[in-house]
Design an enzyme around this catalytic site. Structure first.
Site, short mmCIF file in Angstrom:
data_model
loop_
_atom_site.label_atom_id
_atom_site.label_comp_id
_atom_site.label_asym_id
_atom_site.label_seq_id
_atom_site.Cartn_x
_atom_site.Cartn_y
_atom_site.Cartn_z
N GLU A 60 -2.41 5.62 14.89
CA GLU A 60 -3.59 6.37 15.35
C GLU A 60 -3.71 6.37 16.87
O GLU A 60 -4.79 6.33 17.44
CB GLU A 60 -4.86 5.85 14.69
CG GLU A 60 -4.83 5.98 13.17
CD GLU A 60 -6.13 5.60 12.49
OE1 GLU A 60 -7.09 5.21 13.19
OE2 GLU A 60 -6.20 5.70 11.25
N GLU A 75 -2.72 5.71 5.58
CA GLU A 75 -4.05 5.34 5.09
C GLU A 75 -4.69 6.61 4.53
O GLU A 75 -4.59 7.67 5.13
CB GLU A 75 -4.93 4.80 6.22
CG GLU A 75 -4.40 3.57 6.93
CD GLU A 75 -5.21 3.24 8.19
OE1 GLU A 75 -6.33 3.78 8.34
OE2 GLU A 75 -4.71 2.46 9.02
#
Length: 331
Positions: free
Chosen positions: A161, A260
């Site tokens: 991320e 995720e």
């Protein structure tokens, strides 16, 4: 049409909320429209260049991150064991998080590997420019040696991320991240840590904004592409949320891992169950998706739009069970 339906559903949810009655549950949005085709575009069938962790020829490996009650050896094992018991099957991938200075190879890491799971290490490396200045060379070498000593293939998500706006102060820019990625990977090469599949994992939002691709180190540097995708703030089908990423990833000869994914508690049991059912079919019609990992956690301090644990929500958890018992997710 699906996007319009979700916007209308969200408006209905806001209109129906009663803020004066704390014990009254707000109306929940209707389930996603499952009658139309999923937003599935990652159809690159390979052959894939996936590094030491081989992608299955068909289907997708299933894994998860499960937040333990305590970040200890016993706590980590108990968390994974509990979910595996509830699901009735072992996890093929165990996601685990590490700060920059935390080494892999803990007793729980070794136990998961001994059981036949693959570790996906989400490693929060630090400031990219300080990495490039050589300030962390000893630490990076120590981690490379720790990974090498595992002697089995590992998925490594280096600063996942990285495209998040709140990380810009340490990521600096896409160019800085790419340079740091190559710098770290070179140290791993020097330390003969050849058992690493390098996983590049931005956010779905970064592809919606359009800034995530600037952080991509290149096909010669990445073994698996990856995305983190949540129905948290936005209650939309998973195919819509990660559609821009899938379009981009289809152009590259890399398997995809959904690093995720999760659907927030805020959307109610029926909505969560329907979203999970849609996720299952969306993964299955994307042949390039070769691994998925659910985010089974309610991080402390987060409101219901950032709470993703399915345990304790029978309708939603039932859909997770249906997913993992599908032979497609047990190749």
């Amino acid at each position: 049409m699906r996007r319009v339906a979700f916007i209308l559903a969200f408006a209905m949810l806001l209109a129906g909320c009663s803020f004066g009655k704390k014990d009254e549950q707000p109306p929940q949005p209707p389930a996603p429209d499952l009658t139309s085709a999923p937003g599935a575009v990652a159809v690159n069938k390979g052959p894939f260049q996936s590094g030491p962790v081989a992608a299955p020829q068909r289907g997708a490996l299933f894994g998860a991150w499960i937040k333990p009650d305590a970040l200890t050896h016993v706590g980590r094992l108990a968390a994974v064991d509990s979910l595996q018991s509830d699901l009735g099957r072992p996890l093929k991938i165990v996601n685990t998080y590490r700060r920059f200075e935390q080494m892999v190879g803990t007793p729980s890491d070794k136990e998961f590997l001994a059981r036949g799971s693959t570790l996906m290490v989400s490693w929060a490396t630090g400031d990219n420019r300080s990495i490039l200045d050589g300030e962390h060379d000893d630490l990076i070498r120590k981690q490379a040696k720790a990974v090498r000593k595992l002697k089995v293939p590992v998925l490594l998500r280096m600063r996942w991320e990285m495209d998040r706006p709140n990380l810009r102060a340490t990521m600096w820019s896409g160019a800085d991240y790419i340079a740091a990625w190559k710098y770290v990977r070179e140290i791993f090469r020097e330390e003969r840590a050849k058992n690493v599949s390098w996983v590049w994992c931005p956010t779905a939002e970064g592809f919606i904004r359009g800034d995530a691709p600037a952080f991509y180190p290149g096909d010669d540097q990445v073994d698996w592409t990856c995305v983190d995708v949540y129905a948290g703030e936005r209650f939309e089908p998973i195919g819509d949320l990660m559609g821009p990423f899938l379009t981009w990833a289809a152009q590259r000869p890399k398997p995809i891992v959904i690093g995720e994914f999760g659907v927030a508690k805020a959307w109610g049991s029926a909505g969560r169950a329907a979203w999970m059912k849609d996720a299952r079919r969306t993964f299955k019609v994307n042949p390039q998706i070769k691994a998925i990992a659910y985010f089974e956690s309610n991080p402390e301090g987060n409101g219901p739009k950032k709470q993703f644990q399915l345990t304790g929500d029978p309708p939603a958890f039932k859909e997770l069970e249906s997913m993992v018992r599908d032979p497609y997710f047990n190749p």
